[in-house]
Design an enzyme around this catalytic site. Structure first.
Site, PDB file in Angstrom:
ATOM      1  CE  LYS A  65      -4.349   1.130   2.342  1.00  0.00           C
ATOM      2  NZ  LYS A  65      -5.110   0.909   3.581  1.00  0.00           N
TER       3      LYS A  65
HETATM    4  O1  G3P Z   1      -9.062   1.936   4.217  1.00  0.00           O
HETATM    5  C1  G3P Z   1      -8.951   3.239   4.682  1.00  0.00           C
HETATM    6  C2  G3P Z   1      -9.622   3.343   5.964  1.00  0.00           C
HETATM    7  O2  G3P Z   1      -8.910   2.634   6.927  1.00  0.00           O
HETATM    8  C3  G3P Z   1      -9.913   4.677   6.448  1.00  0.00           C
HETATM    9  O3  G3P Z   1     -11.082   4.548   7.157  1.00  0.00           O
HETATM   10  O4  G3P Z   1     -12.794   5.146   8.770  1.00  0.00           O
HETATM   11  O5  G3P Z   1     -10.395   5.798   9.146  1.00  0.00           O
HETATM   12  O6  G3P Z   1     -11.746   6.925   7.404  1.00  0.00           O
HETATM   13  P1  G3P Z   1     -11.531   5.670   8.170  1.00  0.00           P
END
Ligand code: G3P
Length: 219
Positions: A87
């Site tokens: 990633k």
């Molecule tokens: O895959 C990306 C993700 O981990 C971000 O999620 O909920 O932290 O915006 P969030």
């Protein structure tokens, strides 16, 4: 649509895998920290533990932000297991790293995508996945589904094989809307996946079936 779970929690990954519908896992440095995983040896072991649970597609994020550092880290991560997808953040050196890994046959997921232009650049550089962050766009009142639609249109216009990995999914409505638009993959917490199960008419219907069965059986 492929289903990835967005967590570094081994119990939740096992639960999703046991459901029989899991296609992969995405992690990031924040999710690893949430599980208390730090230090190179522990981080590497944790990725191995995740790979032992799932069949394929474990996104492991580099910490470096310079080209040489990303290449070194990415190679080390990719050497852990064939299931690893490196990633890479959407920054200038990240684009160079995507091209390098594409030429080297190492799979990549370009993260922190917030515009169609960023997704186009990542696809052009040979990323296997681009990760537009829906929830974080919603948080600032931006049109997250519009972004998925734009990326879908652009990739289809040119036949890019890069898969749209809808990330920062927060709930089951996000998943269904992304499926309608044609995102290739979604990654979200276990709660968003389990949320797809829920409908009050299913619960009341099942209760009625079981009550009628018991009545007919004279219980
Ligand atoms: O895959 C990306 C993700 O981990 C971000 O999620 O909920 O932290 O915006 P969030």
């Amino acid at each position: 649509m492929k289903f990835f779970i967005d967590t570094a929690n081994l119990d939740q990954i096992k639960e999703a895998q046991d459901l029989g519908i899991l296609d992969g896992v995405t992690t990031n440095p924040s999710l690893m920290a949430k599980e208390g995983i730090s230090g190179d040896a522990k981080v590497m072991q944790h990725y191995k533990d995740i790979c032992a649970i799932v069949d394929n597609n474990v996104s492991a994020e580099v910490i470096s932000t310079d080209f040489d550092g990303m290449i070194k880290e990415g190679k080390k991560l990719a050497a852990l297991d064939d299931k690893i997808v490196v990633k890479i953040p959407m920054i200038k050196d990240g684009v160079k790293a995507l091209k390098y890994f594409s030429d080297a046959g190492i799979r990549t997921n370009c993260t922190l995508i917030f515009s169609a232009g960023q997704a186009l650049l990542a696809a052009k550089a040979g990323a296997n996945y681009v990760s537009p962050f829906l929830g974080r766009l919603d948080d600032i009142g931006a049109d997250s589904f519009g972004l998925i639609e734009d990326i879908r249109l652009i990739f289809d216009n040119y036949g890019y094989e890069t898969e749209i990995l809808a990330a920062s999914i927060r709930n089951s409505v996000h998943i269904v809307e992304c499926a309608k638009i044609g995102a290739d993959v979604m990654t979200g917490p276990l709660s968003s996946i389990l949320g797809l199960l829920k409908h009050p008419l299913t619960d009341s219907g099942l209760a009625q079936f079981l009550a009628d069965h018991a009545k007919a059986a004279g219980k």
